[in-house]
Design a protein around this motif. Structure first.
Motif, PDB file in Angstrom:
ATOM      1  N   ILE A  28      -2.129  -0.955 -11.640  1.00 24.24           N
ATOM      2  CA  ILE A  28      -2.447  -2.363 -11.935  1.00 24.24           C
ATOM      3  C   ILE A  28      -1.154  -3.136 -12.216  1.00 24.24           C
ATOM      4  O   ILE A  28      -0.953  -4.252 -11.705  1.00 24.24           O
ATOM      5  CB  ILE A  28      -3.423  -2.470 -13.140  1.00 24.24           C
ATOM      6  CG1 ILE A  28      -4.837  -2.015 -12.741  1.00 24.24           C
ATOM      7  CG2 ILE A  28      -3.433  -3.869 -13.730  1.00 24.24           C
ATOM      8  CD1 ILE A  28      -5.661  -3.028 -11.967  1.00 24.24           C
ATOM      9  N   ALA A  29      -0.245  -2.538 -12.981  1.00 28.16           N
ATOM     10  CA  ALA A  29       1.026  -3.213 -13.298  1.00 28.16           C
ATOM     11  C   ALA A  29       1.850  -3.432 -12.025  1.00 28.16           C
ATOM     12  O   ALA A  29       2.463  -4.481 -11.842  1.00 28.16           O
ATOM     13  CB  ALA A  29       1.812  -2.389 -14.317  1.00 28.16           C
ATOM     14  N   LEU A  30       1.832  -2.443 -11.125  1.00 28.35           N
ATOM     15  CA  LEU A  30       2.569  -2.558  -9.856  1.00 28.35           C
ATOM     16  C   LEU A  30       2.001  -3.710  -9.016  1.00 28.35           C
ATOM     17  O   LEU A  30       2.748  -4.541  -8.485  1.00 28.35           O
ATOM     18  CB  LEU A  30       2.467  -1.232  -9.090  1.00 28.35           C
ATOM     19  CG  LEU A  30       3.068  -1.195  -7.686  1.00 28.35           C
ATOM     20  CD1 LEU A  30       4.585  -1.193  -7.754  1.00 28.35           C
ATOM     21  CD2 LEU A  30       2.607   0.049  -6.923  1.00 28.35           C
ATOM     22  N   LEU A  31       0.673  -3.773  -8.912  1.00 25.61           N
ATOM     23  CA  LEU A  31       0.040  -4.860  -8.135  1.00 25.61           C
ATOM     24  C   LEU A  31       0.414  -6.205  -8.750  1.00 25.61           C
ATOM     25  O   LEU A  31       0.757  -7.164  -8.046  1.00 25.61           O
ATOM     26  CB  LEU A  31      -1.489  -4.699  -8.139  1.00 25.61           C
ATOM     27  CG  LEU A  31      -2.056  -3.461  -7.438  1.00 25.61           C
ATOM     28  CD1 LEU A  31      -3.580  -3.428  -7.564  1.00 25.61           C
ATOM     29  CD2 LEU A  31      -1.670  -3.436  -5.954  1.00 25.61           C
ATOM     30  N   GLY A  84       2.496  -9.871  -7.381  1.00 23.20           N
ATOM     31  CA  GLY A  84       1.797 -11.150  -7.250  1.00 23.20           C
ATOM     32  C   GLY A  84       0.295 -11.053  -7.105  1.00 23.20           C
ATOM     33  O   GLY A  84      -0.377 -12.064  -6.902  1.00 23.20           O
ATOM     34  N   ILE A  85      -0.261  -9.840  -7.159  1.00 19.14           N
ATOM     35  CA  ILE A  85      -1.726  -9.707  -7.055  1.00 19.14           C
ATOM     36  C   ILE A  85      -2.329 -10.040  -8.418  1.00 19.14           C
ATOM     37  O   ILE A  85      -1.932  -9.476  -9.430  1.00 19.14           O
ATOM     38  CB  ILE A  85      -2.117  -8.264  -6.643  1.00 19.14           C
ATOM     39  CG1 ILE A  85      -1.410  -7.848  -5.352  1.00 19.14           C
ATOM     40  CG2 ILE A  85      -3.628  -8.115  -6.556  1.00 19.14           C
ATOM     41  CD1 ILE A  85      -2.005  -8.302  -4.076  1.00 19.14           C
ATOM     42  N   ARG A  86      -3.285 -10.940  -8.412  1.00 21.71           N
ATOM     43  CA  ARG A  86      -3.892 -11.364  -9.682  1.00 21.71           C
ATOM     44  C   ARG A  86      -5.380 -11.022  -9.755  1.00 21.71           C
ATOM     45  O   ARG A  86      -5.990 -11.162 -10.803  1.00 21.71           O
ATOM     46  CB  ARG A  86      -3.731 -12.894  -9.852  1.00 21.71           C
ATOM     47  CG  ARG A  86      -2.286 -13.339 -10.008  1.00 21.71           C
ATOM     48  CD  ARG A  86      -1.722 -12.895 -11.370  1.00 21.71           C
ATOM     49  NE  ARG A  86      -0.307 -13.234 -11.518  1.00 21.71           N
ATOM     50  CZ  ARG A  86       0.695 -12.423 -11.174  1.00 21.71           C
ATOM     51  NH1 ARG A  86       0.445 -11.216 -10.688  1.00 21.71           N
ATOM     52  NH2 ARG A  86       1.957 -12.794 -11.331  1.00 21.71           N
ATOM     53  N   ASN A  87      -5.946 -10.591  -8.613  1.00 17.03           N
ATOM     54  CA  ASN A  87      -7.392 -10.323  -8.553  1.00 17.03           C
ATOM     55  C   ASN A  87      -7.623  -9.019  -7.793  1.00 17.03           C
ATOM     56  O   ASN A  87      -7.471  -8.986  -6.568  1.00 17.03           O
ATOM     57  CB  ASN A  87      -8.116 -11.479  -7.840  1.00 17.03           C
ATOM     58  CG  ASN A  87      -7.859 -12.815  -8.531  1.00 17.03           C
ATOM     59  OD1 ASN A  87      -8.441 -13.099  -9.573  1.00 17.03           O
ATOM     60  ND2 ASN A  87      -6.959 -13.610  -7.974  1.00 17.03           N
ATOM     61  N   LEU A 108       0.836  -1.203   0.000  1.00 12.69           N
ATOM     62  CA  LEU A 108       0.000   0.000   0.000  1.00 12.69           C
ATOM     63  C   LEU A 108       0.877   1.261   0.000  1.00 12.69           C
ATOM     64  O   LEU A 108       0.585   2.228  -0.706  1.00 12.69           O
ATOM     65  CB  LEU A 108      -0.930  -0.004   1.212  1.00 12.69           C
ATOM     66  CG  LEU A 108      -2.106   0.947   1.105  1.00 12.69           C
ATOM     67  CD1 LEU A 108      -3.030   0.546  -0.041  1.00 12.69           C
ATOM     68  CD2 LEU A 108      -2.889   0.981   2.408  1.00 12.69           C
ATOM     69  N   SER A 109       1.969   1.233   0.752  1.00 18.43           N
ATOM     70  CA  SER A 109       2.881   2.397   0.740  1.00 18.43           C
ATOM     71  C   SER A 109       3.522   2.557  -0.622  1.00 18.43           C
ATOM     72  O   SER A 109       3.754   3.679  -1.082  1.00 18.43           O
ATOM     73  CB  SER A 109       3.998   2.264   1.775  1.00 18.43           C
ATOM     74  OG  SER A 109       3.580   1.544   2.858  1.00 18.43           O
ATOM     75  N   LYS A 110       3.810   1.424  -1.285  1.00 17.07           N
ATOM     76  CA  LYS A 110       4.400   1.510  -2.626  1.00 17.07           C
ATOM     77  C   LYS A 110       3.415   2.158  -3.594  1.00 17.07           C
ATOM     78  O   LYS A 110       3.790   2.973  -4.430  1.00 17.07           O
ATOM     79  CB  LYS A 110       4.778   0.118  -3.138  1.00 17.07           C
ATOM     80  CG  LYS A 110       6.023  -0.430  -2.498  1.00 17.07           C
ATOM     81  CD  LYS A 110       6.632  -1.529  -3.369  1.00 17.07           C
ATOM     82  CE  LYS A 110       7.957  -1.984  -2.785  1.00 17.07           C
ATOM     83  NZ  LYS A 110       7.986  -3.346  -2.326  1.00 17.07           N
TER      84      LYS A 110
END
Ligand code: AMP
Ligand code: MG
Length: 334
Positions: free
Chosen positions: A182-185, A189-192, A51-53
């Motif tokens: 979205i690219a950062l997430l 490893g976030i896929r959803n 979240l900080s990123k």
């Protein structure tokens, strides 16, 4: 024996309580950025440092793309005020190039070189808000003085056809920021997830129980009529809207809003709201603005030129126009 029984009962109670504790399917986090409350909805484990990123990336993005202040775009604008060309900072190249392409494909209806006009109308900053239109002479002067981004030569430097351009990416930067987040997430490893910037959003993956589902705002609705229609969004899709309800003032019974028609320098008159669904949030954002300016007569043509197959337009009278493919996706459309 009695103590063992009590301990067993306590263990069972604890296990039951843990079992009953609802595990949230989706976590929501909010960050104030891009002039709105940006909401992240994530259906995967969310490591707290992420979240900080996100916040840090949004701060850097805002500084880079703000026409005010001392970031890259503001400094570029300072040069373009008195000269037709200037070195193009690396960090701005891809965004300006995408915007130039959208300017061309929209037949100039989306043109981020009109910042001077946006300023004259007072929509660049809340502190400059007006209660009546600016004098026609000021609009004409700014219009004739503003070179178009469509005609820009881009490379290591930017070359426009005249001086005095103020680049303002208010109509596409939010989309670019959403793509970047979205690219950062995804890199983490976030896929959803959904990144929702005040109703303009992009999703990846799905919720555990079903697809992501969103509502499209009714341009004149409130309460139970707040949502015009809803739809399920698939992996990677973005939905962006432009509307005359976002920033406007009323003068002598007329609504003057922040989406300017580059052909005459006045707020576009054909639409109340325009919505585009596309895999690129940056393009969806630019195309929604272009669709709003295009109005019902040119909507289909401009969307085809921009490579947009899924669009919805509410015209100035409240009439609904949509591509056939979009109608198939929408639920609850009147
Ligand atoms: P949006 O809400 O995405 O339609 O963006 C609207 C913002 O983009 C305005 O507040 C202006 O800063 C800027 N803008 C207004 N009209 C245009 C236009 N025709 N082309 C490009 N940018 C515009
Ligand atoms: Mg836009």
């Amino acid at each position: 024996m009695k103590q063992a029984l009590i301990a067993l009962a306590l263990c069972a109670l604890l296990a039951w309580a843990v079992w009953r504790e609802p595990v949230p399917l989706v976590q929501h986090r909010e960050v104030f950025a891009l002039g709105t409350l940006l909401q992240l909805s994530v259906a995967d484990p969310l490591p707290p440092p992420l979240l900080s990123k996100v916040q840090a990336e949004l701060r850097a993005f805002e500084k880079r793309w703000s026409p005010q202040g001392d970031g890259e775009l503001a400094r570029l604008n300072a040069l373009l005020a008195s000269q037709p060309g200037a070195p193009l900072p690396e960090a701005l190249r891809a965004g300006i190039s995408a915007a130039r392409d959208a300017c061309l494909s929209s037949d100039g209806l989306f043109d981020p070189a009109m910042g001077a006009l946006v300023q004259i109308w007072g929509f660049d900053d809340e502190r400059n808000f007006r209660s009546e239109p600016p004098p026609a002479s000021a609009i004409e002067q700014a219009l004739s003085a503003s070179p178009s981004l469509c005609a820009a030569e881009l490379g290591d430097s930017i070359k426009l056809t005249g001086i005095g351009a103020r680049l303002d990416f208010g109509a596409s930067a939010k989309g670019r920021a959403v793509d970047e987040i979205i690219a950062l997430l995804h890199r983490h490893g976030i896929r959803n997830a959904i990144v929702n910037a005040g109703g303009d959003l992009r999703a990846i993956g799905r919720r555990p129980d079903r697809a992501w589902r969103i509502g499209i705002r009714h341009p004149r609705g409130d309460g139970p009529r707040a949502v015009l229609a809803s739809l399920d969004i698939a992996d990677g899709e973005a939905v962006f809207s432009s509307g005359d309800y976002e920033r406007y003032f009323l003068h002598e019974g007329r609504r003057y809003h922040h989406i300017i028609d580059p052909r005459d320098g006045y707020p576009a008159t054909g639409s109340q709201s325009a919505t585009v669904l596309h895999h690129s949030a940056e393009l969806a954002d630019a195309a929604a603005t272009a669709l709003f300016v295009a109005g019902p007569d040119r909507a289909a043509d401009i969307m085809q030129r921009m490579g947009v197959g899924l669009w919805l337009l509410v015209d100035a009278e409240g009439g609904i126009h949509a591509s056939a493919a979009m109608r198939e996706r929408l639920e609850g459309l009147p």
